[in-house]
Scaffold this motif. Structure first.
Motif, PDB file in Angstrom:
ATOM      1  N   VAL A   1       0.780  -1.149   0.057  1.00 44.30           N
ATOM      2  CA  VAL A   1       0.145  -0.090   0.230  1.00 44.30           C
ATOM      3  C   VAL A   1       0.901   1.177  -0.082  1.00 44.30           C
ATOM      4  N   THR A   2       0.468   2.483  -0.638  1.00 44.47           N
ATOM      5  CA  THR A   2       1.203   3.569  -0.663  1.00 44.47           C
ATOM      6  C   THR A   2       0.758   4.808   0.078  1.00 44.47           C
ATOM      7  N   GLY A   3      -0.763   4.489   0.271  1.00 40.16           N
ATOM      8  CA  GLY A   3      -1.603   5.743   0.740  1.00 40.16           C
ATOM      9  C   GLY A   3      -2.758   5.720   0.614  1.00 40.16           C
ATOM     10  N   CYS A   4      -3.681   6.614   0.789  1.00 38.06           N
ATOM     11  CA  CYS A   4      -5.189   6.773   0.509  1.00 38.06           C
ATOM     12  C   CYS A   4      -5.569   8.287   0.396  1.00 38.06           C
ATOM     13  N   ALA A   5      -6.765   8.366  -0.020  1.00 36.48           N
ATOM     14  CA  ALA A   5      -7.360   9.651  -0.107  1.00 36.48           C
ATOM     15  C   ALA A   5      -8.969   9.605   0.050  1.00 36.48           C
ATOM     16  N   VAL A   6      -9.636  10.466   0.298  1.00 33.24           N
ATOM     17  CA  VAL A   6     -11.188  10.695   0.395  1.00 33.24           C
ATOM     18  C   VAL A   6     -11.645  11.366  -0.558  1.00 33.24           C
ATOM     19  N   GLU A   7     -12.483  10.403  -1.567  1.00 34.59           N
ATOM     20  CA  GLU A   7     -13.168  11.290  -2.552  1.00 34.59           C
ATOM     21  C   GLU A   7     -14.657  11.407  -2.240  1.00 34.59           C
ATOM     22  N   GLY A   8     -15.430  12.191  -3.141  1.00 36.12           N
ATOM     23  CA  GLY A   8     -16.811  12.363  -2.953  1.00 36.12           C
ATOM     24  C   GLY A   8     -17.534  11.819  -4.240  1.00 36.12           C
ATOM     25  N   TRP A   9     -18.781  11.421  -3.914  1.00 41.05           N
ATOM     26  CA  TRP A   9     -19.709  10.664  -4.680  1.00 41.05           C
ATOM     27  C   TRP A   9     -21.044  11.099  -4.283  1.00 41.05           C
TER      28      TRP A   9
ATOM     29  N   MET B   1     -10.414   5.686  -1.234  1.00 40.97           N
ATOM     30  CA  MET B   1      -9.695   5.558  -2.375  1.00 40.97           C
ATOM     31  C   MET B   1      -8.141   4.923  -1.685  1.00 40.97           C
ATOM     32  N   ILE B   2      -7.862   3.515  -1.967  1.00 38.93           N
ATOM     33  CA  ILE B   2      -6.683   3.094  -1.273  1.00 38.93           C
ATOM     34  C   ILE B   2      -5.542   2.737  -2.506  1.00 38.93           C
ATOM     35  N   CYS B   3      -4.528   3.398  -2.263  1.00 38.65           N
ATOM     36  CA  CYS B   3      -3.450   3.157  -3.439  1.00 38.65           C
ATOM     37  C   CYS B   3      -2.568   1.886  -2.946  1.00 38.65           C
ATOM     38  N   PHE B   4      -2.104   1.265  -4.130  1.00 38.14           N
ATOM     39  CA  PHE B   4      -1.151   0.179  -3.962  1.00 38.14           C
ATOM     40  C   PHE B   4      -0.286   0.327  -5.080  1.00 38.14           C
ATOM     41  N   ARG B   5       0.798  -0.542  -4.861  1.00 33.49           N
ATOM     42  CA  ARG B   5       1.786  -0.500  -5.979  1.00 33.49           C
ATOM     43  C   ARG B   5       2.024  -1.962  -6.518  1.00 33.49           C
ATOM     44  N   THR B   6       1.922  -2.243  -7.656  1.00 33.39           N
ATOM     45  CA  THR B   6       2.150  -3.726  -8.046  1.00 33.39           C
ATOM     46  C   THR B   6       3.541  -4.290  -7.915  1.00 33.39           C
ATOM     47  N   GLY B   7       4.375  -3.314  -8.234  1.00 31.98           N
ATOM     48  CA  GLY B   7       5.828  -3.460  -8.345  1.00 31.98           C
ATOM     49  C   GLY B   7       6.376  -3.248  -9.730  1.00 31.98           C
ATOM     50  N   ARG B   8       5.505  -3.073 -10.807  1.00 32.26           N
ATOM     51  CA  ARG B   8       6.119  -2.687 -12.052  1.00 32.26           C
ATOM     52  C   ARG B   8       6.576  -1.393 -12.058  1.00 32.26           C
ATOM     53  N   PRO B   9       7.608  -0.951 -12.824  1.00 31.86           N
ATOM     54  CA  PRO B   9       8.286   0.324 -12.983  1.00 31.86           C
ATOM     55  C   PRO B   9       7.206   1.410 -13.176  1.00 31.86           C
ATOM     56  N   LEU B  10       7.228   2.577 -12.488  1.00 32.88           N
ATOM     57  CA  LEU B  10       6.308   3.600 -12.462  1.00 32.88           C
ATOM     58  C   LEU B  10       7.078   4.815 -13.000  1.00 32.88           C
ATOM     59  N   PRO B  11       6.177   5.409 -13.686  1.00 33.46           N
ATOM     60  CA  PRO B  11       6.723   6.862 -14.384  1.00 33.46           C
ATOM     61  C   PRO B  11       7.083   7.855 -13.141  1.00 33.46           C
ATOM     62  N   PRO B  12       7.598   8.920 -13.640  1.00 31.81           N
ATOM     63  CA  PRO B  12       8.281   9.786 -12.466  1.00 31.81           C
ATOM     64  C   PRO B  12       7.225  10.434 -11.856  1.00 31.81           C
ATOM     65  N   ASN B  13       7.181  10.616 -10.506  1.00 34.01           N
ATOM     66  CA  ASN B  13       6.110  11.331  -9.750  1.00 34.01           C
ATOM     67  C   ASN B  13       4.937  10.473  -9.727  1.00 34.01           C
ATOM     68  N   GLN B  14       4.949   9.323  -9.988  1.00 32.10           N
ATOM     69  CA  GLN B  14       3.780   8.374  -9.775  1.00 32.10           C
ATOM     70  C   GLN B  14       4.022   7.215  -8.655  1.00 32.10           C
ATOM     71  N   SER B  15       3.376   7.083  -7.607  1.00 31.49           N
ATOM     72  CA  SER B  15       3.748   6.516  -6.513  1.00 31.49           C
ATOM     73  C   SER B  15       2.492   5.128  -6.543  1.00 31.49           C
ATOM     74  N   SER B  16       1.889   5.185  -7.435  1.00 33.28           N
ATOM     75  CA  SER B  16       0.951   3.858  -7.154  1.00 33.28           C
ATOM     76  C   SER B  16       0.251   3.674  -8.865  1.00 33.28           C
ATOM     77  N   ASP B  17       0.169   2.137  -8.984  1.00 32.73           N
ATOM     78  CA  ASP B  17      -0.691   1.902 -10.110  1.00 32.73           C
ATOM     79  C   ASP B  17      -1.684   0.956  -9.810  1.00 32.73           C
ATOM     80  N   LEU B  18      -2.286   0.933  -8.929  1.00 36.87           N
ATOM     81  CA  LEU B  18      -3.375   0.111  -8.573  1.00 36.87           C
ATOM     82  C   LEU B  18      -4.288   0.630  -7.557  1.00 36.87           C
ATOM     83  N   TRP B  19      -5.613   1.062  -7.831  1.00 34.51           N
ATOM     84  CA  TRP B  19      -6.497   1.680  -7.068  1.00 34.51           C
ATOM     85  C   TRP B  19      -7.566   0.776  -6.542  1.00 34.51           C
TER      86      TRP B  19
END
Length: 247
Positions: free
Chosen positions: A161-169, A176-194
């Motif tokens: 896990v890399t962090g979280c955020a609260v969104e509105g709907w 919103m819980i953010c994860f990282r798959t382990g694949r290479p990420l672009p600069p300034n991107q900390s997660s690629d699984l949401w």
């Protein structure tokens, strides 16, 4: 998008600007936007055809002055005629609005929710809390009255896990819980699984099954399912096999 009026300052609104950018990548949404813009222009054309009765302004001013003195029966009839003319204009505007303005569809559906959440992931976002501790993530969401009693699939529990955020709907909060798959990420991107978690009651057509349904939305493959009183939406780049490993 239904409130967007072409060639106005509406395009400067951050949410509308994001939707317009999404429309450039989504052919179906682009076609809808083109039809919407055409309807708006047709409505404007109809409005331009409505003319104010000649001399109405001068008539109203003169009758206001006369009212301070003695209003004759003839002048009262004139006022009534002017009011009737104005009422006719108002009625015409109402009729045209109901005929030409697109009807606002129900936007509390699963499809709209899924597209909006995917848009958040793709447009870029700022996490409210950055941490690799899932306990801190749940604590933060609980403090902010967002869904925190979610149940993660076993494979997702083992994902970083890399962090979280609260969104509105629809006036409710989405976790919103953010994860990282382990694949290479672009600069300034900390997660690629949401993972997005929302109360089931906030969706009109919430899924009934705990078996995930897989749908591709833009660049993401999504899986959506329900468990208890929560609806879960998981998204990442790739095909169905790329997301099944986390379920």
């Amino acid at each position: 998008m239904l409130l967007y009026r072409p060639e106005t300052v509406d395009a400067e609104d951050p949410e509308i600007a994001g939707a317009l950018a999404l429309a450039k990548r989504e052919p179906e949404l682009a076609r809808w936007l083109e039809d919407h813009s055409a309807r708006q222009e047709a409505l404007r054309a109809k409005f331009r055809q409505i003319t104010v009765p000649a001399g109405l302004k001068d008539q109203i001013i003169s009758e206001q002055a006369a009212r301070a003195m003695t209003i004759s029966r003839q002048r009262r009839n004139t006022v009534f005629a002017a009011v009737a003319a104005m009422a006719a204009v108002v009625i015409l505007l109402i009729v045209l609005s109901s005929s030409w303005l697109p009807r606002r569809p129900n936007d509390d559906t699963l499809a709209v929710y899924r597209n909006q959440m995917v848009g958040i992931a793709l447009r870029g976002y700022g996490m409210d809390l950055m941490t690799n501790d899932p306990v801190q993530v749940r604590a933060y969401l609980a403090r902010n009255t967002a869904p925190s009693d979610y149940v993660l699939p076993a494979a997702l529990q083992k994902t970083d896990v890399t962090g979280c955020a609260v969104e509105g709907w629809q006036n409710v909060k989405v976790s919103m819980i953010c994860f990282r798959t382990g694949r290479p990420l672009p600069p300034n991107q900390s997660s690629d699984l949401w993972l997005f978690v929302v109360d089931r009651a906030s969706l009109k057509d919430a899924p009934e099954s705990s078996q995930p349904r897989f749908i591709a939305v833009n660049q993401l493959i999504t899986a959506i399912w329900a468990q208890g009183d929560k609806v879960y939406l998981l998204g990442t780049e790739g095909d169905e096999s790329a997301i099944r490993k986390y379920l």
